[in-house]
Design a protein around this motif. Structure first.
Motif, PDB file in Angstrom:
ATOM      1  N   ASP A  94       5.885   1.959   9.524  1.00 15.84           N
ATOM      2  CA  ASP A  94       5.292   3.112   8.852  1.00 15.84           C
ATOM      3  C   ASP A  94       4.512   2.697   7.612  1.00 15.84           C
ATOM      4  O   ASP A  94       3.445   3.251   7.322  1.00 15.84           O
ATOM      5  CB  ASP A  94       6.376   4.133   8.482  1.00 15.84           C
ATOM      6  CG  ASP A  94       7.387   3.583   7.493  1.00 15.84           C
ATOM      7  OD1 ASP A  94       7.346   3.971   6.317  1.00 15.84           O
ATOM      8  OD2 ASP A  94       8.224   2.756   7.888  1.00 15.84           O
TER       9      ASP A  94
ATOM     10  N   ARG B 157       9.621  12.125   8.729  1.00 18.17           N
ATOM     11  CA  ARG B 157       8.958  13.416   8.975  1.00 18.17           C
ATOM     12  C   ARG B 157       9.875  14.587   8.589  1.00 18.17           C
ATOM     13  O   ARG B 157       9.421  15.567   7.997  1.00 18.17           O
ATOM     14  CB  ARG B 157       8.548  13.521  10.441  1.00 18.17           C
ATOM     15  CG  ARG B 157       7.377  12.625  10.823  1.00 18.17           C
ATOM     16  CD  ARG B 157       6.811  12.985  12.191  1.00 18.17           C
ATOM     17  NE  ARG B 157       7.749  12.746  13.265  1.00 18.17           N
ATOM     18  CZ  ARG B 157       7.604  11.792  14.193  1.00 18.17           C
ATOM     19  NH1 ARG B 157       6.548  10.979  14.160  1.00 18.17           N
ATOM     20  NH2 ARG B 157       8.483  11.651  15.154  1.00 18.17           N
TER      21      ARG B 157
ATOM     22  N   PHE C 127       0.026  11.825   7.251  1.00 12.14           N
ATOM     23  CA  PHE C 127       1.096  12.657   7.810  1.00 12.14           C
ATOM     24  C   PHE C 127       0.506  13.773   8.648  1.00 12.14           C
ATOM     25  O   PHE C 127      -0.590  14.265   8.351  1.00 12.14           O
ATOM     26  CB  PHE C 127       1.955  13.252   6.681  1.00 12.14           C
ATOM     27  CG  PHE C 127       3.137  12.396   6.303  1.00 12.14           C
ATOM     28  CD1 PHE C 127       4.396  12.651   6.827  1.00 12.14           C
ATOM     29  CD2 PHE C 127       2.984  11.329   5.439  1.00 12.14           C
ATOM     30  CE1 PHE C 127       5.484  11.872   6.488  1.00 12.14           C
ATOM     31  CE2 PHE C 127       4.054  10.537   5.080  1.00 12.14           C
ATOM     32  CZ  PHE C 127       5.316  10.802   5.606  1.00 12.14           C
ATOM     33  N   PRO C 128       1.276  14.155   9.708  1.00 10.39           N
ATOM     34  CA  PRO C 128       2.579  13.641  10.119  1.00 10.39           C
ATOM     35  C   PRO C 128       2.470  12.218  10.680  1.00 10.39           C
ATOM     36  O   PRO C 128       1.511  11.909  11.398  1.00 10.39           O
ATOM     37  CB  PRO C 128       3.052  14.628  11.184  1.00 10.39           C
ATOM     38  CG  PRO C 128       1.794  15.207  11.735  1.00 10.39           C
ATOM     39  CD  PRO C 128       0.829  15.269  10.584  1.00 10.39           C
TER      40      PRO C 128
ATOM     41  N   ASP D 253      10.077  14.731   4.800  1.00  8.46           N
ATOM     42  CA  ASP D 253       8.795  15.162   4.250  1.00  8.46           C
ATOM     43  C   ASP D 253       8.627  16.671   4.363  1.00  8.46           C
ATOM     44  O   ASP D 253       8.090  17.316   3.456  1.00  8.46           O
ATOM     45  CB  ASP D 253       7.669  14.431   4.979  1.00  8.46           C
ATOM     46  CG  ASP D 253       6.314  14.721   4.387  1.00  8.46           C
ATOM     47  OD1 ASP D 253       6.019  14.206   3.284  1.00  8.46           O
ATOM     48  OD2 ASP D 253       5.538  15.482   5.011  1.00  8.46           O
TER      49      ASP D 253
ATOM     50  N   ASP E 195       4.533   7.939  15.894  1.00 10.03           N
ATOM     51  CA  ASP E 195       5.745   7.190  16.253  1.00 10.03           C
ATOM     52  C   ASP E 195       5.440   5.694  16.255  1.00 10.03           C
ATOM     53  O   ASP E 195       5.134   5.106  17.298  1.00 10.03           O
ATOM     54  CB  ASP E 195       6.263   7.632  17.632  1.00 10.03           C
ATOM     55  CG  ASP E 195       6.832   9.032  17.583  1.00 10.03           C
ATOM     56  OD1 ASP E 195       7.511   9.368  16.598  1.00 10.03           O
ATOM     57  OD2 ASP E 195       6.578   9.813  18.525  1.00 10.03           O
TER      58      ASP E 195
END
Length: 281
Positions: free
Chosen positions: A168, A71, A160-161, A74, A164
């Motif tokens: 991923d 994150r 995105f975002p 990005d 958790d």
């Protein structure tokens, strides 16, 4: 020049592998062709210095965690499309360009390279397990498990975002329909899987826990592998009976460990076995 793509590389104590990753990605590129951001998260080694010496942008954070690093990186990216690359995975500039080209095709929102497995230093049993696993997963694998995925701007907006999650790449994979995601045969990633059965089992338990996490978030797997593909591989002599026996034995251990880990916190950690060249059994 405007970069062809942004590349985010999360890196936790990756001093030993990051130089090779960056050298492979940047070799033969024009200055500024790729906007590369290395996110050194909770590092205790020279990861950040190694990245700076390669001439790429660096973000440092004391907080551990791959998703958090993704994150952060990005948020620093300058352009689309965006490529997310594990620090211990090899991706050439030519392959990165092929990923970018694939995202220009109508309807393609996400893509990934075809993996090549670097099994140097792997034990005999681990090699057999990887051989079977790769042949079983090959027809189904697209974005997950290859150490790299790339997103068009519209695909990025969908995932995105990142939440958790441990996996991923699996989160990204499950957010796209088959027609929206592509494996790009012109692109290759070099992946070093676990060198030992013990390391493979640790990794598999994390993957199972991560899959459970994704199921809870409303992103169930679109298919589950059973024994039928293994039987087909045996019938076609793509794997040997000994390969299959090793794979099944490890699968039994995998499932037992996963059951025992129910309720355990889900966390990602580095597999040190894939970052050494020592031969283990």
């Amino acid at each position: 020049m405007t970069p062809l793509a942004s590349v985010v590389i999360p890196a936790h104590d990756e001093e030993s592998v990051l130089p090779q990753c960056l050298d492979g990605l940047l070799a033969g590129t024009a200055p500024g062709e790729f906007d590369v951001v290395v996110v050194a998260n909770a590092c205790t080694d020279r990861t950040a210095q190694v990245a700076r010496s390669a001439g790429v942008r660096v973000v440092e954070t004391p907080l551990p965690g791959k998703v958090g690093a993704l994150r952060l990186g990005d948020a620093r990216c300058r352009v689309f499309p965006r490529i997310y690359l594990d620090a211990d995975v090899g991706l050439s500039a030519e392959s990165a360009r092929a990923l970018v080209a694939a995202l220009d095709r109508p309807g393609v929102l996400a893509c990934a390279p075809v993996p090549e497995w670097d099994l140097r230093g792997a034990g005999r049993t681990a090699r057999r397990v990887h051989r079977v696993h790769d042949r079983m997963m090959g027809p189904h694998r697209v974005l997950a498990g290859v150490g790299v995925y790339a997103l068009a701007e519209a695909g990025h907006a969908r995932v995105f975002p990142l939440p958790d999650v441990v996996c991923d790449d699996e989160w990204v994979h499950r957010n796209f329909a088959p027609g929206e995601r592509r494996a790009v045969p012109e692109a290759r990633s070099v992946v070093r899987p676990a060198r030992t059965v013990r390391a493979h089992l640790r990794r598999r338990v994390r993957v199972r826990l991560g899959n459970r996490q994704l199921d809870a978030l409303g992103r169930p797997a679109q298919s589950r592998l059973g024994l039928r593909p293994l039987v087909a591989l045996l019938a076609g002599r793509s794997v040997s009976p000994l390969d299959a026996a090793c794979y099944l034995a490890v699968q039994v251990a995998d499932r037992a460990l996963a059951r025992g880990s129910r309720g355990a916190p889900v966390a990602w950690s580095t597999d040190s076995s894939s970052r050494t060249d020592g031969i283990t059994r």
